[in-house]
Design a protein around this motif. Sequence first.
Motif, PDB file in Angstrom:
ATOM      1  N   ALA A  41      48.594  39.222  37.343  1.00 33.19           N
ATOM      2  CA  ALA A  41      48.394  37.888  37.793  1.00 33.19           C
ATOM      3  C   ALA A  41      49.923  37.462  38.529  1.00 33.19           C
ATOM      4  CB  ALA A  41      49.411  37.966  36.419  1.00 33.19           C
ATOM      5  N   PHE A  44      49.216  38.177  42.041  1.00 37.06           N
ATOM      6  CA  PHE A  44      48.175  37.140  42.464  1.00 37.06           C
ATOM      7  C   PHE A  44      49.479  35.788  42.220  1.00 37.06           C
ATOM      8  CE2 PHE A  44      46.442  32.845  40.360  1.00 37.06           C
ATOM      9  CZ  PHE A  44      45.852  32.133  41.839  1.00 37.06           C
ATOM     10  N   ARG A  48      48.553  33.448  46.219  1.00 39.19           N
ATOM     11  CA  ARG A  48      47.245  32.394  46.015  1.00 39.19           C
ATOM     12  C   ARG A  48      46.471  31.887  46.383  1.00 39.19           C
ATOM     13  NH1 ARG A  48      52.303  30.152  44.245  1.00 39.19           N
ATOM     14  NH2 ARG A  48      52.177  28.406  45.349  1.00 39.19           N
ATOM     15  N   PHE A  50      41.840  30.977  47.091  1.00 35.39           N
ATOM     16  CA  PHE A  50      40.548  32.020  46.952  1.00 35.39           C
ATOM     17  C   PHE A  50      40.425  33.098  46.592  1.00 35.39           C
ATOM     18  CE2 PHE A  50      35.974  30.510  45.961  1.00 35.39           C
ATOM     19  CZ  PHE A  50      36.154  29.704  45.281  1.00 35.39           C
ATOM     20  N   LEU A  53      41.717  34.896  43.631  1.00 32.94           N
ATOM     21  CA  LEU A  53      41.564  34.099  42.370  1.00 32.94           C
ATOM     22  C   LEU A  53      40.377  34.831  41.992  1.00 32.94           C
ATOM     23  CD1 LEU A  53      41.807  31.597  40.193  1.00 32.94           C
ATOM     24  CD2 LEU A  53      40.147  30.511  41.859  1.00 32.94           C
ATOM     25  N   GLY A  57      41.869  36.698  39.698  1.00 34.36           N
ATOM     26  CA  GLY A  57      42.415  36.180  38.481  1.00 34.36           C
ATOM     27  C   GLY A  57      40.919  36.731  37.595  1.00 34.36           C
ATOM     28  N   VAL A  58      39.530  37.568  38.129  1.00 41.26           N
ATOM     29  CA  VAL A  58      38.475  37.711  37.024  1.00 41.26           C
ATOM     30  C   VAL A  58      38.968  38.871  36.279  1.00 41.26           C
ATOM     31  CG1 VAL A  58      36.780  38.710  36.676  1.00 41.26           C
ATOM     32  CG2 VAL A  58      36.801  36.625  38.716  1.00 41.26           C
ATOM     33  N   ALA A  60      42.323  40.229  35.802  1.00 39.21           N
ATOM     34  CA  ALA A  60      43.455  39.586  35.459  1.00 39.21           C
ATOM     35  C   ALA A  60      43.104  39.346  33.711  1.00 39.21           C
ATOM     36  CB  ALA A  60      44.909  39.176  35.547  1.00 39.21           C
ATOM     37  N   SER A  61      42.638  38.311  33.730  1.00 42.10           N
ATOM     38  CA  SER A  61      41.274  37.739  32.868  1.00 42.10           C
ATOM     39  C   SER A  61      40.615  38.062  31.045  1.00 42.10           C
ATOM     40  CB  SER A  61      41.052  36.253  32.887  1.00 42.10           C
ATOM     41  OG  SER A  61      41.611  36.041  34.017  1.00 42.10           O
ATOM     42  N   LEU A  62      39.698  38.782  32.057  1.00 45.71           N
ATOM     43  CA  LEU A  62      39.504  40.372  31.436  1.00 45.71           C
ATOM     44  C   LEU A  62      39.940  40.796  30.370  1.00 45.71           C
ATOM     45  CD1 LEU A  62      36.436  41.189  33.868  1.00 45.71           C
ATOM     46  CD2 LEU A  62      36.004  40.179  31.527  1.00 45.71           C
ATOM     47  N   PHE A  64      43.190  40.488  30.103  1.00 43.93           N
ATOM     48  CA  PHE A  64      44.273  39.662  29.032  1.00 43.93           C
ATOM     49  C   PHE A  64      42.825  39.432  27.613  1.00 43.93           C
ATOM     50  CE2 PHE A  64      45.626  36.302  26.991  1.00 43.93           C
ATOM     51  CZ  PHE A  64      47.017  36.697  26.621  1.00 43.93           C
ATOM     52  N   GLY A  65      42.459  39.753  27.851  1.00 43.35           N
ATOM     53  CA  GLY A  65      41.011  38.804  27.034  1.00 43.35           C
ATOM     54  C   GLY A  65      40.847  39.901  25.616  1.00 43.35           C
ATOM     55  N   PHE A  66      40.176  41.788  26.281  1.00 43.66           N
ATOM     56  CA  PHE A  66      40.416  42.328  25.656  1.00 43.66           C
ATOM     57  C   PHE A  66      41.361  43.107  24.923  1.00 43.66           C
ATOM     58  CE2 PHE A  66      36.065  42.044  27.995  1.00 43.66           C
ATOM     59  CZ  PHE A  66      35.420  42.519  26.616  1.00 43.66           C
ATOM     60  N   ALA A  68      44.300  41.172  24.416  1.00 45.91           N
ATOM     61  CA  ALA A  68      45.251  40.288  23.251  1.00 45.91           C
ATOM     62  C   ALA A  68      43.994  40.424  21.760  1.00 45.91           C
ATOM     63  CB  ALA A  68      44.915  39.107  24.061  1.00 45.91           C
ATOM     64  N   VAL A  69      43.209  40.866  22.085  1.00 44.64           N
ATOM     65  CA  VAL A  69      42.499  41.363  20.863  1.00 44.64           C
ATOM     66  C   VAL A  69      42.951  42.445  19.972  1.00 44.64           C
ATOM     67  CG1 VAL A  69      39.820  41.932  20.247  1.00 44.64           C
ATOM     68  CG2 VAL A  69      40.130  39.963  21.183  1.00 44.64           C
TER      69      VAL A  69
END
Lengths: 79, 496
Positions: A41, A44, A48, A50, A53, A57-58, A60-62, A64-66, A68-69
């Motif tokens: 992040a 990024f 910044r 496209f 992103l 971004g993808v 980083a989001s993945l 963060f998702g796993f 965080a869980v």
Amino acid sequence: MSSPLFDVWEAASASPYQPTVGKNSQFLIGSVLLFAAFILAGVFGLNRSFVNLSLLGVPASLAFGFGAVYMICAVGVYV
Amino acid sequence: MRSITLVASCLAALSSFVTAELNLSQPLRSKQVLSSAFKPPQVFKNANLVRTTNLDKAFPRETINVVIENIDTKPQSEYYLPFETSLISKVGGLEASDKKNPNLGAFKVEVVGFEEASSTEFYLIHLPKPLAPKEQQTLSITYSILSTLSPVPATIAQSEKQYVQYTFSAYTPSAYTTDKQKTKVKFPNGDIPDYTTLPADVNAENKADPQKQGSTFTYGPYEKIPAGAEQEVSVRYEFTKPLTHASLLERDIEVSHWGGNLAVEERYWLQNLGAKLKNHFSRVEWQKSSYMSPPTSALKALNLPLNPGALNPYFTDDIGNVSTSRFRPGKREALLELKPRYPVFGGWKYSFRVGWDANLSSYLRKVAGGDSYVLKVPFLEGPRQPEGIEYARVNLRVILPEGATNVKYSTVVPVIDSDTTLHRTFMDTIGRTTLSLTAINIVDDFRDRDLIVTYDYPWTAGFRKPVVITLGMFAIFATVWVVGSLDTSIGKKKTA
């Protein structure tokens, strides 16, 4: 005691449930993923665009998702 | 927002509809209602009946061993057991089985009532195989009666002995003629200051009634007692132990596939039904006597044996953490020793919550081929006290992971209601599938009964949580990119 569900339980005796990540490694996995998300992040944020992103971004989001869980599980809230 | 709630409630309604058909343990929700003129058909007689009333614990436990005989001309399979209406609501855990053939398991038992208020209601025992004419079968019927012991005197001093009174019928209530019967009453000790004596001519052997043998009394034998006959007797005996009554126990079992964890939380609302204190509570007297640890009518401590592998226990009440607890993990069992904030004397109440974690692998197994799982957990854990503990109502919730479907359960505990709903908590989008079971009038003898739950949980449903967070995070990145690329500068754009 003999009931159909009890037979199901007995039949499944060879396959006790094992989580993908054990309780002892949840904190490590969670923190590594969250740290990776933080770094990605940050990169990024410096540039910044496209392309970035989807390139940063993808993942980083993945991460963060796993992450965080696993981190929430590691601190005792078993979601 | 409203539409989401609507869809969710529709889903919940649908899921409960679907699961209602599939559950293997049928709840005793339906009560067969009879017309007020109904009398049990006189197709049986009790050839010989022995009732044992065990008063060791804080609730009487009755065992009726009866040889029944079909005196009708056709095979019969419905045996009625009468109770007074005021008593039937206190009867718990009634089970019937064949004494000579225990392999048949527990028979199907249901409560039947009347259209209009009636002084008698019945338990109906379904024999698995109809009994042929002139055939005999030995039934073993066991049940407990809750909150029925009354302390006499009703108020005592702090370190005085407590005496309780139990009133029952010397003739075992029956819907059929009983040829021969007797009742054995087992007391916890020999201190029995008062009891009803019956005239010797009632007794079949013309002996003094009751016959005493140490701490056991025998009322009877009596011969040719007609259906519905009762003879009230009372006994008063020493019982300097708390009469612990849980008016409600809420028990949550939460399954987490991501964490590999089974979290249990129990919330108790306890009350001591023993004799009340005559004077104010004296802390000095309590502290002085506590070194000797004499028997007391106050509830001092609760021991919860947990399954081995229990982790992270906690014990809190309305104020917060209660520090007077001890946890002894062990290989065979993990013992959680709790001391309430204050000794709970007669008439006093105490409510608290305890909880612990466990590794899921000892409770959950994956069914070979497919996405089905099978969970085996104790229906009831809770304290193991020498004097026992009774539960007026147990609400058990098994909280399964989000997206679990096709929930089936099986248990030998008599359940009065079952429902499948959604429970929303941390990081949920649609809510977790929850199986709620309700049982009433349960005693701690039911501790070792298991509850088996099976459910389908596709691997795609498991990814809901991380995917939702991922999408949320990606939306933030996208927003940052969009907002960052907006040109908010004042003045003409430089075209070169």
